[in-house]
Design a protein around this motif. Structure first.
Motif, PDB file in Angstrom:
ATOM      1  N   ALA A 186       0.833  -1.202   0.000  1.00  0.00           N
ATOM      2  CA  ALA A 186       0.000   0.000   0.000  1.00  0.00           C
ATOM      3  C   ALA A 186       0.866   1.250   0.000  1.00  0.00           C
ATOM      4  O   ALA A 186       1.824   1.361   0.754  1.00  0.00           O
ATOM      5  CB  ALA A 186      -0.909   0.000   1.213  1.00  0.00           C
ATOM      6  N   LEU A 187       0.497   2.191  -0.850  1.00  0.00           N
ATOM      7  CA  LEU A 187       1.207   3.473  -0.886  1.00  0.00           C
ATOM      8  C   LEU A 187       0.445   4.482  -0.038  1.00  0.00           C
ATOM      9  O   LEU A 187      -0.751   4.353   0.174  1.00  0.00           O
ATOM     10  CB  LEU A 187       1.295   3.972  -2.329  1.00  0.00           C
ATOM     11  N   PRO A 188       1.154   5.505   0.458  1.00  0.00           N
ATOM     12  CA  PRO A 188       0.461   6.502   1.263  1.00  0.00           C
ATOM     13  C   PRO A 188      -0.483   7.333   0.407  1.00  0.00           C
ATOM     14  O   PRO A 188      -0.407   7.321  -0.821  1.00  0.00           O
ATOM     15  CB  PRO A 188       1.595   7.360   1.800  1.00  0.00           C
TER      16      PRO A 188
ATOM     17  N   GLU B 297       0.557   7.960  -6.538  1.00  0.00           N
ATOM     18  CA  GLU B 297       0.024   7.770  -7.867  1.00  0.00           C
ATOM     19  C   GLU B 297      -1.179   6.828  -7.905  1.00  0.00           C
ATOM     20  O   GLU B 297      -2.148   7.037  -8.605  1.00  0.00           O
ATOM     21  CB  GLU B 297       1.132   7.145  -8.698  1.00  0.00           C
ATOM     22  N   ARG B 298      -1.017   5.759  -7.147  1.00  0.00           N
ATOM     23  CA  ARG B 298      -2.098   4.769  -7.103  1.00  0.00           C
ATOM     24  C   ARG B 298      -2.104   4.148  -5.716  1.00  0.00           C
ATOM     25  O   ARG B 298      -1.133   4.285  -4.970  1.00  0.00           O
ATOM     26  CB  ARG B 298      -1.878   3.716  -8.186  1.00  0.00           C
ATOM     27  N   PRO B 299      -3.191   3.492  -5.361  1.00  0.00           N
ATOM     28  CA  PRO B 299      -3.282   2.993  -3.973  1.00  0.00           C
ATOM     29  C   PRO B 299      -2.237   1.937  -3.644  1.00  0.00           C
ATOM     30  O   PRO B 299      -1.697   1.922  -2.555  1.00  0.00           O
ATOM     31  CB  PRO B 299      -4.694   2.421  -3.886  1.00  0.00           C
TER      32      PRO B 299
ATOM     33  N   GLU C  61       7.415  -1.578 -16.865  1.00  0.00           N
ATOM     34  CA  GLU C  61       7.330  -0.147 -16.974  1.00  0.00           C
ATOM     35  C   GLU C  61       7.972   0.536 -15.769  1.00  0.00           C
ATOM     36  O   GLU C  61       7.927   0.030 -14.655  1.00  0.00           O
ATOM     37  CB  GLU C  61       5.839   0.223 -17.010  1.00  0.00           C
ATOM     38  N   SER C  62       8.530   1.662 -16.039  1.00  0.00           N
ATOM     39  CA  SER C  62       9.083   2.442 -14.939  1.00  0.00           C
ATOM     40  C   SER C  62       7.950   2.835 -14.000  1.00  0.00           C
ATOM     41  O   SER C  62       6.912   3.315 -14.437  1.00  0.00           O
ATOM     42  CB  SER C  62       9.758   3.694 -15.509  1.00  0.00           C
ATOM     43  N   GLY C  63       8.132   2.584 -12.726  1.00  0.00           N
ATOM     44  CA  GLY C  63       7.099   2.898 -11.749  1.00  0.00           C
ATOM     45  C   GLY C  63       6.102   1.783 -11.553  1.00  0.00           C
ATOM     46  O   GLY C  63       5.099   1.944 -10.878  1.00  0.00           O
ATOM     47  N   SER C  64       6.423   0.615 -12.112  1.00  0.00           N
ATOM     48  CA  SER C  64       5.457  -0.471 -12.024  1.00  0.00           C
ATOM     49  C   SER C  64       5.575  -1.226 -10.707  1.00  0.00           C
ATOM     50  O   SER C  64       4.769  -2.113 -10.432  1.00  0.00           O
ATOM     51  CB  SER C  64       5.659  -1.430 -13.197  1.00  0.00           C
ATOM     52  N   GLY C  65       6.547  -0.927  -9.900  1.00  0.00           N
ATOM     53  CA  GLY C  65       6.627  -1.559  -8.598  1.00  0.00           C
ATOM     54  C   GLY C  65       7.753  -2.566  -8.459  1.00  0.00           C
ATOM     55  O   GLY C  65       7.804  -3.323  -7.500  1.00  0.00           O
ATOM     56  N   LYS C  66       8.695  -2.517  -9.371  1.00  0.00           N
ATOM     57  CA  LYS C  66       9.807  -3.465  -9.325  1.00  0.00           C
ATOM     58  C   LYS C  66      10.649  -3.247  -8.067  1.00  0.00           C
ATOM     59  O   LYS C  66      10.927  -4.169  -7.312  1.00  0.00           O
ATOM     60  CB  LYS C  66      10.676  -3.306 -10.570  1.00  0.00           C
TER      61      LYS C  66
ATOM     62  N   HIS D 140      11.345  11.851  -3.008  1.00  0.00           N
ATOM     63  CA  HIS D 140      11.522  10.486  -2.514  1.00  0.00           C
ATOM     64  C   HIS D 140      10.274   9.642  -2.730  1.00  0.00           C
ATOM     65  O   HIS D 140      10.290   8.444  -2.476  1.00  0.00           O
ATOM     66  CB  HIS D 140      11.895  10.505  -1.032  1.00  0.00           C
ATOM     67  N   GLU D 141       9.218  10.255  -3.211  1.00  0.00           N
ATOM     68  CA  GLU D 141       7.991   9.486  -3.401  1.00  0.00           C
ATOM     69  C   GLU D 141       7.863   8.925  -4.810  1.00  0.00           C
ATOM     70  O   GLU D 141       6.775   8.550  -5.216  1.00  0.00           O
ATOM     71  CB  GLU D 141       6.785  10.372  -3.062  1.00  0.00           C
ATOM     72  N   PHE D 142       8.973   8.912  -5.513  1.00  0.00           N
ATOM     73  CA  PHE D 142       8.924   8.427  -6.893  1.00  0.00           C
ATOM     74  C   PHE D 142       9.825   7.221  -7.090  1.00  0.00           C
ATOM     75  O   PHE D 142      10.698   6.945  -6.271  1.00  0.00           O
ATOM     76  CB  PHE D 142       9.371   9.535  -7.838  1.00  0.00           C
TER      77      PHE D 142
HETATM   78  N1  LIG Z   1       7.768   6.770  -0.761  1.00  0.00           N
HETATM   79  C1  LIG Z   1       6.822   6.709  -1.676  1.00  0.00           C
HETATM   80  N2  LIG Z   1       5.666   7.353  -1.508  1.00  0.00           N
HETATM   81  C2  LIG Z   1       4.704   7.302  -2.448  1.00  0.00           C
HETATM   82  N3  LIG Z   1       4.799   6.648  -3.586  1.00  0.00           N
HETATM   83  C3  LIG Z   1       5.912   5.965  -3.834  1.00  0.00           C
HETATM   84  C4  LIG Z   1       6.980   5.980  -2.896  1.00  0.00           C
HETATM   85  N4  LIG Z   1       7.970   5.244  -3.421  1.00  0.00           N
HETATM   86  C5  LIG Z   1       7.538   4.804  -4.633  1.00  0.00           C
HETATM   87  N5  LIG Z   1       6.303   5.239  -4.881  1.00  0.00           N
HETATM   88  C6  LIG Z   1       5.508   4.925  -6.034  1.00  0.00           C
HETATM   89  O1  LIG Z   1       5.389   3.547  -6.091  1.00  0.00           O
HETATM   90  C7  LIG Z   1       5.377   3.081  -7.427  1.00  0.00           C
HETATM   91  C8  LIG Z   1       6.359   1.943  -7.600  1.00  0.00           C
HETATM   92  O2  LIG Z   1       7.649   2.395  -7.440  1.00  0.00           O
HETATM   93  P1  LIG Z   1       8.955   1.528  -7.696  1.00  0.00           P
HETATM   94  O3  LIG Z   1      10.071   2.272  -7.173  1.00  0.00           O
HETATM   95  O4  LIG Z   1       8.727   0.162  -7.206  1.00  0.00           O
HETATM   96  O5  LIG Z   1       9.001   1.514  -9.263  1.00  0.00           O
HETATM   97  P2  LIG Z   1       9.995   0.752 -10.191  1.00  0.00           P
HETATM   98  O6  LIG Z   1       9.218  -0.320 -10.846  1.00  0.00           O
HETATM   99  O7  LIG Z   1      11.196   0.377  -9.471  1.00  0.00           O
HETATM  100  O8  LIG Z   1      10.297   1.848 -11.259  1.00  0.00           O
HETATM  101  P3  LIG Z   1      11.703   2.299 -11.907  1.00  0.00           P
HETATM  102  O9  LIG Z   1      11.954   1.362 -12.980  1.00  0.00           O
HETATM  103  O10 LIG Z   1      11.384   3.635 -12.436  1.00  0.00           O
HETATM  104  O11 LIG Z   1      12.672   2.296 -10.844  1.00  0.00           O
HETATM  105  C9  LIG Z   1       5.654   4.290  -8.285  1.00  0.00           C
HETATM  106  O12 LIG Z   1       4.446   4.694  -8.859  1.00  0.00           O
HETATM  107  C10 LIG Z   1       6.133   5.340  -7.329  1.00  0.00           C
HETATM  108  O13 LIG Z   1       5.693   6.618  -7.724  1.00  0.00           O
END
Ligand SMILES: Nc1ncnc2c1ncn2[C@@H]1O[C@H](COP(=O)(O)OP(=O)(O)OP(=O)(O)O)[C@@H](O)[C@H]1O
Ligand SMILES: Nc1ncnc2c1ncn2[C@@H]1O[C@H](COP(=O)(O)OP(=O)(O)OP(=O)(O)O)[C@@H](O)[C@H]1O
Ligand SMILES: [Mg+2]
Ligand SMILES: [Mg+2]
Lengths: 323, 539, 279, 495
Positions: free
Chosen positions: B15-17, B21-23, B44-49, B424-426
């Protein structure tokens, strides 16, 4: 590095001279005349007497000339003659220096060690009861006037429990030597050093805590955890070290004031240090003595500022100084 | 596939805060890591890896929590582990290579000490042995001049060197499970090949289970046993590497594969008649770090008589070995560090002769995308401000600037909500895109892009590259494009300069360089590009 | 801003601190209106212990003056001295430290040598000299305390800035052509704030106590009562009449505690990594 | 009870004396310590009658202009050299230059001669009533000629290790800690002193001083060493004896300087109003803990020729208000300068301020430290200022100086600072000093007191009393009118 130090030393000497001149005028700006103070104490204040005193101290000369004489003295490492105590300033300061350094350095060490320790604990257990307890503990010693804390200490440890002596640097007339003397001095030292140390401790405690909480959230702490390091090591080596910069700054500031900084403690515990000497000189407008103490203090501050800057580089290699 | 999984993630939901971007960062992800096998996680970048990876290490950020699922390891559910239990596993049994090495390394500790700590954490070896071991590790990951580099601090290393330091640490204790989060983004292909070989060897000899997150399909093709494709926090496809490559089922996978750039440079119109945008003449830069009182100074030649020019609307690629000085040249061109010698011209302005206000006034003409996206974003400023600050400083009306920031974010594939969030939220790739948006915000004439697309999955990468191409065509944007990804270089660069140990060893139009590399190092580079065989297969 | 208050109000320490400070400030502002009696008036027999008479709930001091009235009136001066001198010290110290740290080189040298002028004389002594020169009054006291308090602030800020200015995000701001002021204000200072907040919240106590030391020496504003003055004045009779020092002492302690809690709350609220934490 | 020999006494000294060379430094603590090292020709009983010290006997000529002193034989300095009339002559010459009070006291002396080694003859210009009152050790200490003659007095090494003839010898001084005196084995009075050593402990804080006494670390707290508020508590401790004696010679008297030159205070009625407005009994009872006495006029009651047959100023705010009204006081601001000598004096300043405000005098307290306050007083830049001064036993020595107009001079902190000028008073004090016989003097001084009390040039407050607190086993400490200042000569310890 060496050239940086050398440059700073040269600048330091210039700054010191400037400070001397500034102080010279500053303390003369304060109302009050040493001759009148002394005449008052002597129970006689006729004009002849005051005039005599002025002449004796060279206070009748025009100010620039007095300044010139003084600065000339300082340049040749002569701090002049104390009006009131009728002794060379350097000697008067020299007599008190060991006691002052003993007290302030011990207090400094206590405050720094306890402060960082408590701060670390507070940060680690932030938000818990322990954190609150540490905060209140530290603030009590900080926000309560020193003399109050000191007196409570005396009442508790000297009067009620009779564990520690309440005043002085050693047991007068005991003529102890060697280890017995050291123990004696240590006993006398405990209370003043603790009082002073606990006072300064709060700053370090609070600073360490806040700074560590800040650092704790940074990514490299995660790396450290990923390594499987124990919490204690992470706190100490990764979090604390990165949080240390403001603590170092304040320690630098405090250490610079070590010599002149303990007036109240020295007073309450009758500790024969320079703080007290300075205070009396100030009240009596004993210009030369006061200036002398100021010069020594200034030199200390300059030295410790330099040391702080050097320590900065050790603490944070990213810091660069253009030299 | 008979061996039982070493680690098995079941139905993980993170769960994200609020305000994110998404729950859920990941929702219902299951995957198995088997001993001796490499699972590549792409998507995809941001897919949660990275979230998955962090969850596996028990190192999710405080604001993020696990809503459901379990992680089985040796019969235990790791999610129920207490601190001590984790501590014992981490480092020794589980190791992780973090995505962004700059922020993941302790800035105040020497590299060698940080490596040695790995042993110390688990009470192994004597201090002296640890130091020797750290040195050996540094050598193994190909760090140049290991004796000196173990005494250096993170900020004194190049991006790729930091990454290798991270890798060395993770491999130090030969863990049972390795989580590698985009471990080679900053490595040139030759070094990359070396690292991949190292991981492969360990994986085979120690029967290590590896979770390997990457965007580089070449790498996937080279090393993956199993491939998992993630999108929007869900697994969309999963299977043996060959199957996924040759017979992708899901549309997204297909799209991804289709987006992998090819090694063949497209034909480009010659640009000879254009005006000069940048001219760099005889740049020299040597870093001298004091070794303390007793040791020798560390001296690194980061630039040696570097000459090149970029024409209006041209993209000059800068490739070369990790630590060869690419980022340094970029900084020199930006006047972020002072050159020992040499001049930089921007159009008709000699940048190296300016200072103070005059310099500041010219700054907007040339913008930079930093190699380390996270370190280059102010942790206390919201993304909207980060992007809009530049234009506002240049006199743009704040409202206009924020509108533009929103557009830019959209162009790089981020939604408008991002404006209100902190860096840091990305995810790593998202941060990189923020960096790109910031550089574009000022509508510069020239962009210096330091590994600007390395953290992006191929589809987003393609989108960003298209955006840049478009700007080039429309506004005559010139670029200095630093990359280790030769496929990208092939697609986007008009000419390419190859750097080695601070010097430009070869500079040629792209097609020519790929067709007939002259310098030995260039040839080596081209040969090391990963995924060649698979690629042929896929075509 | 709204978000800031939201996160501030979410931190328990911040809330408690705010309540304490608001209470103290309202006492300082409105207390004297409710208790129009001068705190200097000798109203009862001296050394009347607390809680014996409802008209003087906290007892009387050595001259038979109402301790409670002193507390109410003292709040004004003490808080004024503490808050204003701290504020002035920050206003002077932060920019100097920031400029020294940011520009480095000559600027740093000049500013730091300038700081050393004020730093070298032991602050207590300097305060005495300054007050003596300026003639004691609430203004000169605040001025003097502020003048001796800013050097540590400047050095602290400088240290932080020295470290922060090499960060990549600062370079990123430089690249986008932002002005130095802007960079210092937006990129660097927010990241250097946490130790400054801590120092500032402690400095308030120092200022209040310094004022008391000054009045102990006869250099306080003799026409205004303050907590520090009361503690100092009760000092000699601590053993006969603990209440004379303890009540104002506790008032100082609580105010300082409140400020520190606010500092904590502020730090949390300003830390983006914390602000969204679901509590 | 037979005195016992031996033992060590720890006494408190406050503040630390700036030096111990009594001829050159005359502040209180110096006198207290050095009074046991040096000696004068005479000492004074509590009734201020002269008693032999270095002078064995003395005689006065018929015309009261020649005083002949016979010196004690067999007296030696601490370094073994004999003490003779030559030392007396030298001391007088030296003191005239270094000792302001001695210079004034000796102003009436025409010449001093030494017909032989053990006789000194003073010839006065005219009869000087209080002449026999100026020979106490603090006012006229004897200095060793052989060590000082022909040297630069200021830098003479013996300033730091003084040599006297007294019962105790200087041994060591650790600055900031203690001063140690040891018994003079060759003291001329056989068997004396009884004590082996005296440690003067330097403890700057009053509270710490009382703790030091409580914990048994010191045995003697000379007057003024502890805060008044602590006196009752310490007195109640077991084995503790208290005496207010030993201050008769000094008789410190506290008053308020009233600036007679300017503003409302130039009006006698306003000054009287001030007297009526101040509750001096309150000050005595509350601030001084009941110690001391409300002053009736310029003379302390212990001083010769004191009379209380003068106008009285009881606490009477109504009368004060009436007087103010009569004088047409319209709320002009009056600046009050308290004495920065510690808490007691500050409290007093506050109480007086409140008293004066209560009758409608608009007081603004000016804060300064001691030096700053002195400067203001010296520059006549004040309206009301606290002070207290010694009286030295005789109105000619300690009283008149504050009221005669020839003593008005800028830049000094006492004598006639208030700017009071009354030819009649000038004449009375001029006559009083030289008048003979005693009855004549009495008449003159009583008259002066009456006039002064009516005029209120300054507002007299209290005769201060500084009680000496000590363990009861310390016997015979205070035997003279100068108290602890030369007290250890006779003191002994009942072990
Ligand atoms: N601390 C946080 N607070 C809120 N959202 C977050 C936080 N950290 C990550 N996210 C969100 O969680 C999602 C997953 O992030 P994650 O870092 O796992 O992506 P990723 O698959 O590793 O992407 P990338 O390839 O760009 O590194 C993203 O949408 C990101 O914006
Ligand atoms: N601040 C510094 N101080 C000392 N040495 C440095 C510093 N920055 C970089 N170096 C060194 O200079 C060399 C070139 O670094 P640079 O960052 O330019 O490499 P790069 O080509 O960008 O490498 P990569 O592809 O790994 O990012 C490296 O060997 C690095 O260790
Ligand atoms: Mg990631
Ligand atoms: Mg790089």
């Amino acid at each position: 590095m060496l050239s940086f130090v050398a440059q700073r030393v040269v600048k330091g000497v210039i700054v010191l001279l400037a400070i001397v001149i500034l102080n010279f005028f500053l303390i003369r700006l304060a109302p009050g005349d040493p001759a009148v103070v002394m005449a008052g104490e002597a129970g006689a204040s006729d004009q002849v007497f005051v005039k005599q005193l002025r002449e004796k101290f060279g206070l009748d000369k025009p100010l620039p000339e007095q300044l010139f004489i003084y600065v000339k003295g300082v340049v040749t490492l002569d701090l002049g003659f104390s009006f009131r105590q009728q002794a060379p300033v350097a000697k008067l300061i020299g007599e008190r220096l060991p006691a002052t350094l003993l007290l302030t350095l011990t207090a400094f060490a206590i405050s720094l060690m306890l402060g960082v320790l408590f701060g670390t604990f507070a940060a680690r257990f932030a938000g818990t009861f322990l954190d609150t307890a540490i905060t209140i503990f530290a603030l009590i010693f900080y926000a309560m006037p020193l003399f109050w804390v000191a007196l409570m200490g005396i009442l508790l440890f000297s009067v009620t429990m009779d564990w520690l002596p309440s005043f002085g640097y050693e047991t007068v007339g005991a003529n102890l030597t060697g280890l017995a003397h050291a123990v004696d001095v240590a006993k006398h030292l405990i209370m003043p050093a603790m009082t002073l140390g606990l006072f300064f401790m709060a700053t370090y405690t609070r600073m360490t805590r806040a700074s560590m909480l800040e650092v704790k959230r940074l990514d490299f702490v995660k790396t450290a955890r990923a390594k499987g390091l124990s919490d204690a090591v992470i706190q100490r080596r990764h979090v604390l070290r990165n949080a240390l910069l403001p603590v170092v700054t304040l320690a630098g500031v405090h250490s610079g004031t070590l010599i002149g900084g303990a007036v109240i403690t020295e007073t309450v515990f009758a500790w024969p240090g320079i703080g007290r000497l300075m205070y009396d000189a100030l009240l009596q407008r004993d210009y030369n003595l006061l200036l002398g103490v100021f010069v020594i203090c200034s030199a200390m501050v300059l030295i410790f500022n330099l040391i702080t800057d050097l320590v900065y580089r050790l603490v944070d290699p990213r810091i660069e100084f253009a030299s | 596939m008979t061996a039982p999984p070493a680690v098995s993630i079941k139905n993980l939901r993170i769960a994200l805060p609020e305000g994110a971007e998404r729950p859920f960062a990941v929702d219902g992800v299951s995957l198995d890591l088997r001993p001796g096998k490499i699972v590549c996680v792409v998507g995809e970048s941001g897919s949660g890896k990275s979230m998955c990876a962090h969850a596996l290490m028990g190192l999710l950020p405080d604001t993020v929590s696990i809503a459901a699922g379990e992680i089985q390891f040796e019969g235990r559910d790791l999610l129920k582990l207490d601190d001590d239990g984790w501590r014992d596993l981490r480092g020794r049994r589980f190791a992780m290579i973090f995505q962004e090495p700059m922020t993941a390394l302790n800035p105040l500790m020497r590299i060698g000490d940080q490596m040695a700590e790995m042993f110390e954490a688990h009470g192994l070896l004597t201090p002296r042995e640890r130091r020797a071991k750290a040195l050996a590790l540094a050598r193994e990951v190909g760090l140049p001049d290991p004796e000196r580099i173990v005494r250096a601090y993170p900020h004194q290393l190049s991006g790729g060197q930091r990454q290798r330091a991270m890798i060395a640490m993770a491999l130090a204790l030969e863990p049972a499970v390795l989580v590698a989060d985009e471990p080679t983004t900053a490595l040139d292909v030759t070094t990359q090949a070396q690292i991949l070989k190292l991981i492969r060897n360990l994986q085979q000899s120690r029967n290590m289970a590896v979770m390997f997150i990457t965007h580089d399909f070449g790498v996937v093709a080279d090393i993956a046993d199993q491939v998992v494709v993630l999108r929007h926090g869900k697994v969309v496809e999963e299977g043996p590497a060959a199957t996924v490559f040759n017979a992708p089922q899901h549309d997204y996978t297909k799209a991804l594969l289709a987006a992998v750039p090819s090694m063949d440079p497209p034909a480009r119109a010659p640009l000879d008649d254009r005006a000069r945008a940048v001219e760099v003449i005889g740049l020299d830069k040597t870093y001298v770090t004091s070794g303390g009182w007793f040791r020798e100074d560390r001296r690194v030649d980061a630039a040696r008589a570097v000459n090149f020019n970029i024409l209006k609307g041209e993209t000059l690629g800068l490739v070369g070995e990790s630590g060869s000085g690419k980022s340094s040249v970029a900084r020199l061109v930006m006047r972020l560090i002072e050159a020992d010698r040499g001049t930089v011209w921007i159009g008709d302005t000699e940048l190296t002769s300016l200072s103070g206000k005059a310099l500041r006034a010219e700054r907007h003409r040339i913008q930079m995308i930093f190699q380390d996206p996270f370190a280059s974003l102010n942790p206390r400023r919201k993304v909207g401000h980060i992007i809009a600050d530049g234009p506002i400083a240049a006199g743009t009306d704040p409202k206009v600037a924020f509108d533009r920031a929103r557009d830019l974010l959209k162009m790089v594939g981020l939604d408008a909500g991002a404006l209100e969030r902190y860096p840091h939220e990305f995810s790593g790739g998202q941060r990189q895109r923020i960096g790109i948006a910031r550089a574009l915000a000022l509508e510069p004439e020239i962009i210096v892009a330091d590994e600007a697309v390395s953290a992006l999955d191929v589809s987003v990468q393609a989108q960003v590259l298209r955006l840049l191409e478009d700007l080039k065509a429309r506004l005559g944007l010139s670029m200095l494009f630093i990359t280790h990804d030769l496929r990208v270089a092939a697609q986007i660069c008009d000419r390419i300069a190859v750097m080695q140990r601070g010097a430009v060893v070869e500079l040629k139009p792209t097609a020519q360089l790929f067709a007939s590399p002259e310098h030995a190092y260039t040839r080596e580079l081209l040969a090391a590009v990963p995924g060649r065989k698979e690629r042929a297969l896929a075509d | 801003m709204k978000q800031f208050w939201k996160s501030m109000l979410r931190s328990p320490s911040g809330v408690i601190g705010l309540i304490i400070l608001l209470l103290a400030i309202s006492v300082a502002l409105f207390g004297p209106m409710l208790f129009p009696n001068s705190p200097w008036r000798m109203v009862q027999r001296p050394f009347l212990p607390p809680f014996t008479l409802s008209t003087v709930p906290l007892g009387t001091d050595a001259l038979g003056r109402d301790v409670f009235a002193g507390m109410i009136f003292g709040a004004r001066v003490s808080l004024l001295v503490g808050l204003v001198s701290t504020l002035v010290a920050l206003i002077v110290g932060v920019p100097i430290g920031a400029m020294a740290g940011y520009f480095g080189g000559r600027v740093d040298d000049a500013l730091m040598r300038f700081t050393e002028f004020f730093q070298t004389i032991p602050s207590f002594a300097l305060a005495i000299v300054l007050v003596a020169i300026l003639q004691p009054s609430i203004y000169s006291i605040v001025t003097s305390i502020a003048l001796v308090s800013w050097p540590p602030v400047a050095r602290l800020v400088r240290g932080e800035v020295l470290s922060l200015r090499t960060r990549e995000y600062v370079q990123a701001a430089v690249v986008t052509g932002q002005s130095n002021t802007w960079i210092i204000m937006r990129e660097i200072l927010p990241n250097a704030l946490s130790p400054v907040i801590v120092l500032a919240s402690l400095m308030v106590a120092t200022a209040i106590l310094l004022e008391s030391s000054l009045s102990f020496l006869g250099l306080g504003d003799p026409n205004l009562i303050s907590w520090g003055y009361m503690v100092g004045a009760g000092r000699t009779v601590i053993r006969q009449a603990w209440w004379i020092t303890v009540f104002p002492g506790v008032a100082i302690l609580i105010s300082v505690l409140g400020l520190n809690l606010i500092g904590e709350g502020l730090n949390d609220a300003l830390n983006p990594r914390l602000s969204r934490e679901g509590r | 009870q037979e005195p016992k020999t031996g033992g060590v006494i720890n006494a408190v000294i406050q503040p630390e004396p700036p030096g111990l060379m009594l001829a050159m430094v005359q502040n209180g603590p110096t006198q207290m310590v050095s009074g046991n090292i040096f000696e004068g020709l005479l000492r004074y009983s509590p009734k201020l009658e002269p008693q032999p010290e270095l002078a064995e006997s003395w005689s006065v000529s018929e015309d009261a202009k020649t005083y002949t002193f016979k010196l004690r034989k067999g007296v030696t300095w601490h370094d073994g050299k004999p003490f003779t009339a030559a030392d007396v002559l030298f001391s007088i010459e030296m003191l005239k230059q270094t000792h302001a009070r001695a210079r004034t006291n000796l102003a009436q002396v025409d010449k001093v001669e030494a017909p032989d080694d053990y006789t000194v003859v003073f010839t006065l210009k005219q009869p000087f009533g209080p002449f026999l009152g100026i020979f106490e050790v603090g006012s006229m200490p004897m200095v060793p000629k052989h060590l000082y003659e022909g040297t630069d007095w200021k830098t003479n090494p013996y300033n730091n290790a003084p040599i006297g003839t007294g019962p105790f010898m200087f041994k060591e001084w650790q600055k900031g800690s203690f001063i140690r005196l040891v018994k003079n084995p060759n003291y001329y009075e056989k068997g004396k002193p009884y004590l082996d050593e005296i440690y003067w402990q330097i403890i700057p804080d009053a509270a710490a001083r009382s703790v030091a006494y409580e914990t048994g670390k010191v045995d003697v707290l000379p007057g003024g060493s502890v805060e008044n508020f602590d006196v009752p508590r310490l007195t109640k401790l077991k084995d503790t004896c208290v005496t207010g004696a030993g201050w008769e010679f000094f008789s410190p008297l506290a008053w308020l300087w009233l600036n007679n030159r300017q503003g409302p205070l130039a009006d006698k009625r306003v000054r009287q109003a001030v007297m009526y407005a101040i509750d001096r009994d309150f000050a005595k009872d509350v601030i001084w803990n009941g110690l001391g006495k409300v002053a009736t006029g310029p003379s302390a009651s212990t001083i010769k020729y004191y009379t209380d047959d003068v106008k009285k100023y009881p606490y009477d705010p109504a009368k004060a208000k009436a007087l103010l009204k009569e004088a047409g006081y319209k709320g002009e601001k009056i600046r009050l300068l308290p004495l920065a000598y510690g808490e007691t004096w500050q409290r007093w300043g506050e109480a007086v301020k409140q008293n004066l405000m209560d009758v409608g005098i608009n007081i603004e307290t000016i804060a300064t430290d001691v030096a700053g306050g002195n400067q203001k007083i010296g520059d006549w830049d004040y309206d009301i200022a606290f002070t207290y001064l010694y009286q030295y036993g005789d109105p000619a020595l300690g009283v008149g100086r504050n009221y005669i107009s020839s003593n008005i001079a800028k830049g000094q902190v006492f004598n006639n600072v208030e700017g009071y000028s009354n030819p009649e008073i000038d004449k009375l004090f001029a006559d009083g000093a030289v008048a003979t016989p005693d009855s004549k003097r009495k008449e003159i001084y009583e008259k002066a007191q009456k006039i002064l009390v009516e005029d209120v040039p300054v507002a007299w407050m209290l005769e201060l009393q500084f009680p000496t607190i000590m363990r009861c086993k310390v016997k015979n400490l205070i035997t003279t009118g100068i108290g602890v200042n030369d007290g250890f000569k006779d003191a002994w310890l009942d072990k």
